[in-house]
Motif scaffolding. Structure first.
Motif, PDB file in Angstrom:
ATOM      1  N   LEU A 132      36.818  97.371 183.486  1.00 31.53           N
ATOM      2  CA  LEU A 132      38.238  97.055 183.295  1.00 31.53           C
ATOM      3  C   LEU A 132      38.527  96.430 181.935  1.00 31.53           C
ATOM      4  CD1 LEU A 132      38.996  95.404 186.766  1.00 31.53           C
ATOM      5  CD2 LEU A 132      39.714  97.687 186.045  1.00 31.53           C
ATOM      6  N   LYS A 133      37.517  95.930 181.256  1.00 31.96           N
ATOM      7  CA  LYS A 133      37.728  95.133 180.039  1.00 31.96           C
ATOM      8  C   LYS A 133      38.543  95.827 178.950  1.00 31.96           C
ATOM      9  CE  LYS A 133      33.698  92.090 180.413  1.00 31.96           C
ATOM     10  NZ  LYS A 133      32.447  91.642 179.757  1.00 31.96           N
ATOM     11  N   PRO A 134      38.342  97.128 178.681  1.00 28.77           N
ATOM     12  CA  PRO A 134      39.121  97.751 177.603  1.00 28.77           C
ATOM     13  C   PRO A 134      40.581  98.036 177.974  1.00 28.77           C
ATOM     14  CG  PRO A 134      37.077  98.951 178.057  1.00 28.77           C
ATOM     15  CD  PRO A 134      37.321  98.041 179.204  1.00 28.77           C
ATOM     16  N   LEU A 135      40.924  97.929 179.261  1.00 27.49           N
ATOM     17  CA  LEU A 135      42.252  98.322 179.714  1.00 27.49           C
ATOM     18  C   LEU A 135      43.281  97.208 179.526  1.00 27.49           C
ATOM     19  CD1 LEU A 135      41.311 100.031 183.121  1.00 27.49           C
ATOM     20  CD2 LEU A 135      41.495 101.087 180.850  1.00 27.49           C
ATOM     21  N   THR A 136      44.545  97.600 179.467  1.00 29.00           N
ATOM     22  CA  THR A 136      45.640  96.631 179.548  1.00 29.00           C
ATOM     23  C   THR A 136      45.725  96.155 180.988  1.00 29.00           C
ATOM     24  OG1 THR A 136      46.893  97.697 177.779  1.00 29.00           O
ATOM     25  CG2 THR A 136      48.122  96.305 179.312  1.00 29.00           C
TER      26      THR A 136
END
Length: 339
Positions: A132-136
């Motif tokens: 999930l880290k790269p997502l908004t």
């Protein structure tokens, strides 16, 4: 044997016979008020079931459920003595009561897993929490102050990726590189209905966020002065949850729909299915100790995580937030289907 003695004996016998033939006087029920933290929904189902199918009555209780909502704070009413019990959202509220010297205490934990999730677009193929880290990330203000601080301390998430979640799924639906907070029992259903796709789901509880949720909370004075009342309310509530999950829950659902006319049969069915699928209510310690189970080890573990995350102070005595006196007794485990 004289006549006076015979007459006395005969009179006593007739009185005893008459007493035996008289209808049994109705049991006097203890009136109890229980406040929920939101409008009536399946996530409260076991409590409504226990009212609707007479379980509370069997335990000598006349229970009135007072629903919460966006403009209702039943927890304050509990503190003020206007309610007897309250459905607390999660363990953090129990810790907060200790930190602020509020005389409340958790006596059972109905949800073994907090239902907090992140929803993702299926094409992103998110498989684990770190993905999930790269997502908004669409997170509410309350979420940023609580579980997101844990995501930062345990997994290295960054608040620079966070945008406000306003409880409207549309920003998530239109942005495929986003993830949205929600409850596993409701938001995935809402997104699927609104957008026509089935979102991916990451349940934080399955990645170490081991808060209890939907706790039964009461005032310390009630625990001290009326322990039998507390035990009966906890036991009857637990039975209500077994019946709601595994039995005929039509009576409970009918009561929910009466109190919340916007509720649908489809959403009720979906929510119950997901509670069972993810083990929200009945998993882990409850398999042995019964629904409502709590342990010192679990409380200590979650407290340590929240201290590391800076969410709670390290100097509070978190053990004052709860008691194991009324749980872990195996109440109702025989009602769980054997298969």
């Amino acid at each position: 044997m004289n006549r006076a003695f015979l007459l006395q004996t005969l009179t006593a016998g007739l009185l005893a016979l008459a007493a035996g033939l008289m209808p049994v006087r109705a049991q006097t029920l203890d009136k109890v008020s229980f406040g929920t933290n939101w409008v009536a929904e399946a996530e409260h189902g076991g409590f409504f079931q226990a009212v609707a199918d007479g379980t509370y009555n069997k335990y000598g209780l006349d229970v009135t459920i007072v629903p919460g909502g966006p403009n209702t704070n039943n927890r304050i009413l509990l503190t003020a003595g206007k309610l007897d019990f309250f459905m607390s959202a999660n363990t953090l509220q129990s810790f907060d009561a200790v930190a602020n010297n509020v005389p409340l205490i958790a006596v059972a934990a109905i949800f073994q897993k907090d239902p907090q999730v992140f929803l993702t677009h299926p094409e992103t193929r998110i498989a684990k929490l770190e993905d999930l880290k790269p997502l908004t990330l669409l997170v509410s203000k309350e979420g940023v102050a609580s579980y997101f601080q844990w995501l930062k301390s345990e997994y290295g998430f960054s608040e620079s990726k966070v945008k406000p979640y306003t409880f409207n799924p549309q920003p998530f639906i239109v942005n495929k590189q986003s993830a949205m907070q929600g409850y596993v029992t409701s938001e995935p259903y809402a997104v699927e209905k609104a957008a026509g796709f089935k979102p991916g789901v990451i349940l934080l509880a399955d990645h170490g966020f081991n808060a209890y949720s939907t706790l039964i909370e009461t005032r310390r004075e009630i625990v001290d002065k009326k322990p039998d009342l507390v035990q009966r309310f906890v036991d009857a509530s637990v039975i209500g949850w077994y019946n709601y999950l595994y039995g005929d829950n039509s009576a409970g659902n009918a009561m929910i729909k009466k109190m919340n006319p916007e509720m649908t049969d489809d959403l009720l069915t979906y929510s119950v299915t997901k509670m069972k699928e993810y083990g929200i209510v009945d998993s882990g310690d409850t398999l042995r100790d019964g629904i409502g189970a709590m342990t010192d080890a679990r409380m200590a573990s979650f407290f340590d995580k929240m201290v590391r995350a800076g969410v709670v102070r390290s100097d509070i005595d978190y053990r004052q937030a709860y008691t194991l006196r009324f749980v872990n007794k195996g109440v109702g485990v025989d009602l769980r289907p054997k298969n």
